[in-house]
Scaffold this motif. Structure first.
Motif, PDB file in Angstrom:
ATOM      1  N   HIS A  77      59.514 -34.732 -13.004  1.00  0.00           N
ATOM      2  CA  HIS A  77      60.283 -33.935 -12.045  1.00  0.00           C
ATOM      3  C   HIS A  77      59.364 -33.383 -10.963  1.00  0.00           C
ATOM      4  O   HIS A  77      59.723 -33.345  -9.780  1.00  0.00           O
ATOM      5  N   HIS A  78      58.185 -32.961 -11.371  1.00  0.00           N
ATOM      6  CA  HIS A  78      57.246 -32.377 -10.406  1.00  0.00           C
ATOM      7  C   HIS A  78      56.598 -33.456  -9.543  1.00  0.00           C
ATOM      8  O   HIS A  78      56.322 -33.221  -8.363  1.00  0.00           O
ATOM      9  N   ARG A  79      56.375 -34.634 -10.113  1.00  0.00           N
ATOM     10  CA  ARG A  79      55.866 -35.742  -9.295  1.00  0.00           C
ATOM     11  C   ARG A  79      56.890 -36.105  -8.220  1.00  0.00           C
ATOM     12  O   ARG A  79      56.537 -36.353  -7.057  1.00  0.00           O
ATOM     13  N   TRP A  80      58.163 -36.144  -8.618  1.00  0.00           N
ATOM     14  CA  TRP A  80      59.222 -36.430  -7.647  1.00  0.00           C
ATOM     15  C   TRP A  80      59.266 -35.359  -6.560  1.00  0.00           C
ATOM     16  O   TRP A  80      59.432 -35.678  -5.369  1.00  0.00           O
ATOM     17  N   GLN A  81      59.128 -34.106  -6.939  1.00  0.00           N
ATOM     18  CA  GLN A  81      59.142 -33.038  -5.945  1.00  0.00           C
ATOM     19  C   GLN A  81      58.024 -33.221  -4.925  1.00  0.00           C
ATOM     20  O   GLN A  81      58.240 -33.074  -3.715  1.00  0.00           O
ATOM     21  N   LEU A  82      56.826 -33.561  -5.405  1.00  0.00           N
ATOM     22  CA  LEU A  82      55.694 -33.751  -4.495  1.00  0.00           C
ATOM     23  C   LEU A  82      55.950 -34.907  -3.540  1.00  0.00           C
ATOM     24  O   LEU A  82      55.726 -34.781  -2.328  1.00  0.00           O
TER      25      LEU A  82
END
Length: 396
Positions: A77-82
């Protein structure tokens, strides 16, 4: 005002190396059955219908606010946000980044971080990250580094958790204005939001207060969530108003679903065309894609056990509660489900340590070794109970 997805924009074509986290091709046959309605690497609208990423992101880049929902303990989820932040920045460099993770009082620390005055270690110490937020800082540091590299303002969206807990316990009206951290009265929640939060609270401790009816507990719980949403919406709106920048907000998806939380409060503050984006896990229920859940979603591939070191996970989503923390939901097949945890349980003690905030529980779980047992003290239906969560042994 029209949705940001409905407005045409005349922007020069750009190459989006950051638009996708994974290609839709190359998925192993044994994973195919596990991939749901949104294939990996594909952007889709709120009904699950695939959309072209370049026109989508061009439109989103012109929105006054873009809310990137997450589940806090999921690395993808955080990789996608970045990657989404990078894609939006390529189209509109005039951005600010809002973060649920830190309360307003820590804004000076964020300002020093963006200015390049702090190392990562100093930043984590000065924010007291482990206590204030608790979830793995490695999930968020790449986003913070991106903001610093491009000198994008980073805004602390949150308030102290004690303010939310006091609201859930006593009601918003009982809190003196001087102790509200500048938060104004929230707009009345929508009926769908009331229903969803009431369902979350359905298994709540029915003996919470002998003097208060269950409807009073539900009202305070919903009010606390609305205050929480309002606090973050106010900082997003203030940043937009004072800087003119589009705000990309990093926050839990529970605050964004169906435009009922932060988006609803933003609309009351004059920002009706904020966009809601969500990562879509391969095993997520396709029935949720009803056209309302978000403006767009991005398909993630099946979780790979060999992709990264496995972190211990209890498998619960937490909700604010007046005493301890309340289990908002329990994942099927999780350690929590096997231990007998239920929605509405209050976790009071973990491994002998009092649990007053989510960060307390996260810190205990992070210390848990594979194959070990975690004793928990919970309160359910007015009585304390002892449960034991067993974490699986490390696979070799």
């Amino acid at each position: 005002m029209p949705s940001p997805l409905a407005r045409p924009f005349l922007l020069a074509p750009l190459v989006f190396a950051a638009l996708t986290l994974a290609a839709a091709s190359g998925v192993r046959a044994e994973d195919a059955a596990r991939i749901g309605c949104v294939p990996p690497g594909v952007w889709a609208d709120g009904t699950g219908t695939a959309v072209e990423p370049a026109p989508l992101l061009r439109r989103l880049a012109e929105a006054p606010a873009v809310l990137l929902g997450e589940q806090h303990d999921k690395a993808d989820h955080h990789r996608w946000q970045l990657h989404t932040l990078a894609a939006l920045h390529a189209l509109n460099p005039d951005l600010a980044v809002g973060m649920e993770m830190l309360p307003r009082r820590l804004q000076p620390v964020l300002d020093r971080w963006v200015a390049g005055e702090l190392t990562e270690g100093e930043f984590l110490r000065e924010t007291d990250w482990r206590t204030v937020w608790g979830f793995d800082p490695a999930f968020y540091l790449p986003i913070l580094q991106f903001a610093r590299l491009h000198r994008l303002p980073v805004v602390a969206l949150n308030v102290e958790r004690s303010l939310i807990s006091r609201t859930a316990r006593n009601g918003w009206a009982a809190i003196p204005e001087a102790e509200r951290e500048g938060v104004g009265d929230p707009a009345a929640p929508t009926e769908t939001y009331r229903k969803r939060l009431s369902e979350t609270l359905a298994a709540h401790d029915r003996s919470e207060s002998k003097a208060a009816a269950p409807t009073d507990a539900a009202r305070r719980f919903i009010e606390a969530q609305s205050v929480w949403d309002r606090a973050m919406a106010e900082k997003i709106a203030e940043t937009r108003r004072t800087t003119g920048r589009a705000v990309v907000a990093i926050l839990g998806q529970g605050h964004t679903l169906y435009r009922d939380g932060v988006p609803h409060q933003l609309a009351d503050l004059g920002i009706a065309d904020a966009a809601v984006l969500l990562p879509w896990d391969a095993d997520r229920d396709c029935g949720e894609l009803d056209g309302r859940i978000a403006d767009a979603v991005f398909g993630l591939g099946p979780a790979r056990e060999d992709a990264e070191p496995q972190r211990p996970r209890l498998g619960v989503q937490l909700a604010p509660g007046p005493d301890g923390i309340t289990v908002g939901s329990v994942s099927d097949g999780s350690v929590a489900a096997a231990a007998g945890l239920r929605t509405g349980d209050r976790i009071l003690i973990a491994a002998g340590s009092p649990v007053r905030a989510p960060a307390d529980l996260v810190a205990v779980i992070r210390r848990q070794a594979p194959g070990t047992w975690l004793p928990l003290t919970i309160r359910r239906d007015g009585a304390e109970r002892e449960l034991v969560a067993k974490f699986p042994a490390e696979k070799r």
